[in-house]
Design a protein around this motif. Structure first.
Motif, PDB file in Angstrom:
ATOM      1  N   SER A  25       0.764  -1.236  -0.039  1.00 16.41           N
ATOM      2  CA  SER A  25       0.027   0.167   0.099  1.00 16.41           C
ATOM      3  C   SER A  25       0.562   1.422   0.224  1.00 16.41           C
ATOM      4  O   SER A  25       0.687   2.155  -0.731  1.00 16.41           O
ATOM      5  CB  SER A  25      -0.911   0.059   1.204  1.00 16.41           C
ATOM      6  OG  SER A  25      -1.851  -1.019   0.994  1.00 16.41           O
ATOM      7  N   LEU A  26       2.016   1.322   0.545  1.00 11.41           N
ATOM      8  CA  LEU A  26       2.765   2.449   0.894  1.00 11.41           C
ATOM      9  C   LEU A  26       3.513   2.736  -0.343  1.00 11.41           C
ATOM     10  O   LEU A  26       3.573   3.763  -0.795  1.00 11.41           O
ATOM     11  CB  LEU A  26       3.889   2.332   2.040  1.00 11.41           C
ATOM     12  CG  LEU A  26       3.247   2.209   3.370  1.00 11.41           C
ATOM     13  CD1 LEU A  26       4.096   1.880   4.604  1.00 11.41           C
ATOM     14  CD2 LEU A  26       2.578   3.934   3.703  1.00 11.41           C
ATOM     15  N   LEU A  27       4.021   1.686  -0.976  1.00 12.37           N
ATOM     16  CA  LEU A  27       4.678   1.735  -2.363  1.00 12.37           C
ATOM     17  C   LEU A  27       3.778   1.932  -3.402  1.00 12.37           C
ATOM     18  O   LEU A  27       4.163   2.866  -4.373  1.00 12.37           O
ATOM     19  CB  LEU A  27       5.430   0.216  -2.760  1.00 12.37           C
ATOM     20  CG  LEU A  27       6.469  -0.124  -2.062  1.00 12.37           C
ATOM     21  CD1 LEU A  27       6.707  -1.639  -2.154  1.00 12.37           C
ATOM     22  CD2 LEU A  27       7.692   0.701  -2.244  1.00 12.37           C
ATOM     23  N   TYR A  28       2.486   1.584  -3.433  1.00  9.78           N
ATOM     24  CA  TYR A  28       1.583   2.119  -4.445  1.00  9.78           C
ATOM     25  C   TYR A  28       1.182   3.527  -4.265  1.00  9.78           C
ATOM     26  O   TYR A  28       1.160   4.163  -5.327  1.00  9.78           O
ATOM     27  CB  TYR A  28       0.058   1.251  -4.125  1.00  9.78           C
ATOM     28  CG  TYR A  28      -0.664   1.445  -5.476  1.00  9.78           C
ATOM     29  CD1 TYR A  28      -0.687   0.572  -6.437  1.00  9.78           C
ATOM     30  CD2 TYR A  28      -1.698   2.270  -5.346  1.00  9.78           C
ATOM     31  CE1 TYR A  28      -1.381   0.468  -7.438  1.00  9.78           C
ATOM     32  CE2 TYR A  28      -2.746   2.485  -6.497  1.00  9.78           C
ATOM     33  CZ  TYR A  28      -2.414   1.324  -7.436  1.00  9.78           C
ATOM     34  OH  TYR A  28      -3.418   1.483  -8.478  1.00  9.78           O
ATOM     35  N   MET A  29       0.987   4.011  -3.008  1.00  9.32           N
ATOM     36  CA  MET A  29       0.936   5.582  -2.871  1.00  9.32           C
ATOM     37  C   MET A  29       2.098   6.376  -3.282  1.00  9.32           C
ATOM     38  O   MET A  29       1.974   7.366  -3.739  1.00  9.32           O
ATOM     39  CB  MET A  29       0.775   5.865  -1.222  1.00  9.32           C
ATOM     40  CG  MET A  29      -0.742   5.159  -0.727  1.00  9.32           C
ATOM     41  SD  MET A  29      -1.481   5.664   0.782  1.00  9.32           S
ATOM     42  CE  MET A  29       0.261   6.253   1.749  1.00  9.32           C
ATOM     43  N   ARG A  30       3.400   5.681  -2.896  1.00  9.29           N
ATOM     44  CA  ARG A  30       4.492   6.286  -3.290  1.00  9.29           C
ATOM     45  C   ARG A  30       4.561   6.650  -5.009  1.00  9.29           C
ATOM     46  O   ARG A  30       4.964   7.794  -5.464  1.00  9.29           O
ATOM     47  CB  ARG A  30       5.725   5.941  -2.761  1.00  9.29           C
ATOM     48  CG  ARG A  30       6.924   6.398  -3.063  1.00  9.29           C
ATOM     49  CD  ARG A  30       7.410   7.418  -2.408  1.00  9.29           C
ATOM     50  NE  ARG A  30       8.738   8.040  -2.601  1.00  9.29           N
ATOM     51  CZ  ARG A  30       8.856   9.633  -2.811  1.00  9.29           C
ATOM     52  NH1 ARG A  30       7.981  10.490  -2.468  1.00  9.29           N
ATOM     53  NH2 ARG A  30      10.071   9.767  -3.095  1.00  9.29           N
ATOM     54  N   ARG A  31       4.410   5.520  -5.536  1.00 11.70           N
ATOM     55  CA  ARG A  31       4.272   5.654  -7.060  1.00 11.70           C
ATOM     56  C   ARG A  31       3.236   6.622  -7.390  1.00 11.70           C
ATOM     57  O   ARG A  31       3.542   7.335  -8.266  1.00 11.70           O
ATOM     58  CB  ARG A  31       4.006   4.240  -7.402  1.00 11.70           C
ATOM     59  CG  ARG A  31       4.055   3.887  -9.075  1.00 11.70           C
ATOM     60  CD  ARG A  31       3.299   3.031  -9.673  1.00 11.70           C
ATOM     61  NE  ARG A  31       1.933   3.095  -9.378  1.00 11.70           N
ATOM     62  CZ  ARG A  31       0.826   2.638  -9.998  1.00 11.70           C
ATOM     63  NH1 ARG A  31       1.186   2.010 -11.224  1.00 11.70           N
ATOM     64  NH2 ARG A  31      -0.264   2.959  -9.852  1.00 11.70           N
ATOM     65  N   ASP A  32       1.957   6.759  -6.825  1.00  6.40           N
ATOM     66  CA  ASP A  32       1.292   7.715  -7.458  1.00  6.40           C
ATOM     67  C   ASP A  32       1.667   9.020  -7.034  1.00  6.40           C
ATOM     68  O   ASP A  32       1.528  10.100  -8.006  1.00  6.40           O
ATOM     69  CB  ASP A  32      -0.129   7.561  -6.662  1.00  6.40           C
ATOM     70  CG  ASP A  32      -1.044   6.412  -7.382  1.00  6.40           C
ATOM     71  OD1 ASP A  32      -0.862   6.041  -8.311  1.00  6.40           O
ATOM     72  OD2 ASP A  32      -2.011   6.127  -6.475  1.00  6.40           O
ATOM     73  N   LEU A  34       4.978  10.066  -6.923  1.00  7.42           N
ATOM     74  CA  LEU A  34       5.869  10.322  -7.965  1.00  7.42           C
ATOM     75  C   LEU A  34       5.354  10.667  -9.383  1.00  7.42           C
ATOM     76  O   LEU A  34       5.957  11.570 -10.065  1.00  7.42           O
ATOM     77  CB  LEU A  34       6.906   9.112  -7.923  1.00  7.42           C
ATOM     78  CG  LEU A  34       7.812   9.210  -6.503  1.00  7.42           C
ATOM     79  CD1 LEU A  34       8.522   8.012  -6.750  1.00  7.42           C
ATOM     80  CD2 LEU A  34       8.449  10.244  -6.497  1.00  7.42           C
ATOM     81  N   SER A  35       4.120   9.934  -9.868  1.00  9.17           N
ATOM     82  CA  SER A  35       3.804   9.928 -10.967  1.00  9.17           C
ATOM     83  C   SER A  35       3.154  11.310 -11.298  1.00  9.17           C
ATOM     84  O   SER A  35       3.311  11.947 -12.296  1.00  9.17           O
ATOM     85  CB  SER A  35       2.362   8.765 -11.332  1.00  9.17           C
ATOM     86  OG  SER A  35       3.071   7.573 -11.124  1.00  9.17           O
ATOM     87  N   GLU A  36       2.347  11.791 -10.139  1.00 12.60           N
ATOM     88  CA  GLU A  36       1.851  13.204 -10.338  1.00 12.60           C
ATOM     89  C   GLU A  36       2.967  14.272 -10.489  1.00 12.60           C
ATOM     90  O   GLU A  36       2.867  15.108 -11.019  1.00 12.60           O
ATOM     91  CB  GLU A  36       0.863  13.323  -8.820  1.00 12.60           C
ATOM     92  CG  GLU A  36      -0.537  12.651  -9.148  1.00 12.60           C
ATOM     93  CD  GLU A  36      -1.144  13.028 -10.347  1.00 12.60           C
ATOM     94  OE1 GLU A  36      -1.330  14.155 -10.610  1.00 12.60           O
ATOM     95  OE2 GLU A  36      -1.816  12.139 -11.092  1.00 12.60           O
ATOM     96  N   LYS A  37       3.926  13.936  -9.486  1.00 15.17           N
ATOM     97  CA  LYS A  37       5.159  15.072  -9.705  1.00 15.17           C
ATOM     98  C   LYS A  37       5.757  14.956 -11.198  1.00 15.17           C
ATOM     99  O   LYS A  37       5.841  15.996 -11.810  1.00 15.17           O
ATOM    100  CB  LYS A  37       6.230  14.474  -8.713  1.00 15.17           C
ATOM    101  CG  LYS A  37       6.189  15.524  -7.392  1.00 15.17           C
ATOM    102  CD  LYS A  37       7.522  14.870  -6.762  1.00 15.17           C
ATOM    103  CE  LYS A  37       7.825  16.130  -5.655  1.00 15.17           C
ATOM    104  NZ  LYS A  37       9.062  15.602  -4.690  1.00 15.17           N
ATOM    105  N   LEU A  38       5.871  14.058 -11.765  1.00 16.65           N
ATOM    106  CA  LEU A  38       6.439  13.742 -13.081  1.00 16.65           C
ATOM    107  C   LEU A  38       5.274  14.270 -14.066  1.00 16.65           C
ATOM    108  O   LEU A  38       5.907  15.041 -15.062  1.00 16.65           O
ATOM    109  CB  LEU A  38       6.676  12.362 -13.391  1.00 16.65           C
ATOM    110  CG  LEU A  38       7.320  12.045 -14.693  1.00 16.65           C
ATOM    111  CD1 LEU A  38       8.584  12.807 -14.936  1.00 16.65           C
ATOM    112  CD2 LEU A  38       7.524  10.499 -14.957  1.00 16.65           C
ATOM    113  N   LYS A  39       4.102  14.075 -14.010  1.00 17.04           N
ATOM    114  CA  LYS A  39       3.159  14.426 -15.142  1.00 17.04           C
ATOM    115  C   LYS A  39       3.281  15.890 -15.142  1.00 17.04           C
ATOM    116  O   LYS A  39       2.875  16.526 -16.078  1.00 17.04           O
ATOM    117  CB  LYS A  39       1.620  14.017 -14.628  1.00 17.04           C
ATOM    118  CG  LYS A  39       1.385  12.441 -15.031  1.00 17.04           C
ATOM    119  CD  LYS A  39       0.429  11.801 -14.933  1.00 17.04           C
ATOM    120  CE  LYS A  39      -0.770  12.471 -13.958  1.00 17.04           C
ATOM    121  NZ  LYS A  39      -1.758  11.311 -13.958  1.00 17.04           N
TER     122      LYS A  39
END
Length: 89
Positions: A25-32, A34-39
């Motif tokens: 769950s923590l990794l999934y949230m972290r990926r989200d 980072l994805s938002e930052k990158l987008k």
């Protein structure tokens, strides 16, 4: 209701259960995050490519989960069958 009936009726969907693994769950949230930052830094063309890659990753995860469910279920049935068929003295 029996588990067999729930499975038949479509009420048993293990892939839709809330995931209880905290690390996942923590990794999934972290990926989200980072994805938002990158987008926010991408051009429209890059954003489209990023979204295509992300969609592909989701498809890969789905196919992997489906295959692992099948393998795990089959392995469980084999263990059960061997447990009933093995004679111990």
């Amino acid at each position: 209701m029996s588990i067999i009936r729930e499975f038949y009726e479509g009420d048993l969907r293990p892939n839709e259960v809330n995931f209880k693994n905290k690390k996942y769950s923590l990794l999934y949230m972290r990926r989200d995050q980072l994805s938002e930052k990158l987008k926010n830094t991408l051009s429209k063309k890059q954003l489209k490519l990023f979204e295509s890659i992300n969609d592909c990753c989701i498809d890969i995860e789905y196919e992997f989960g489906r295959e692992m469910f099948t393998v795990g279920y089959s392995l469980g049935v084999k263990f059960t069958a061997e447990g009933f068929c093995t004679k111990t003295d």
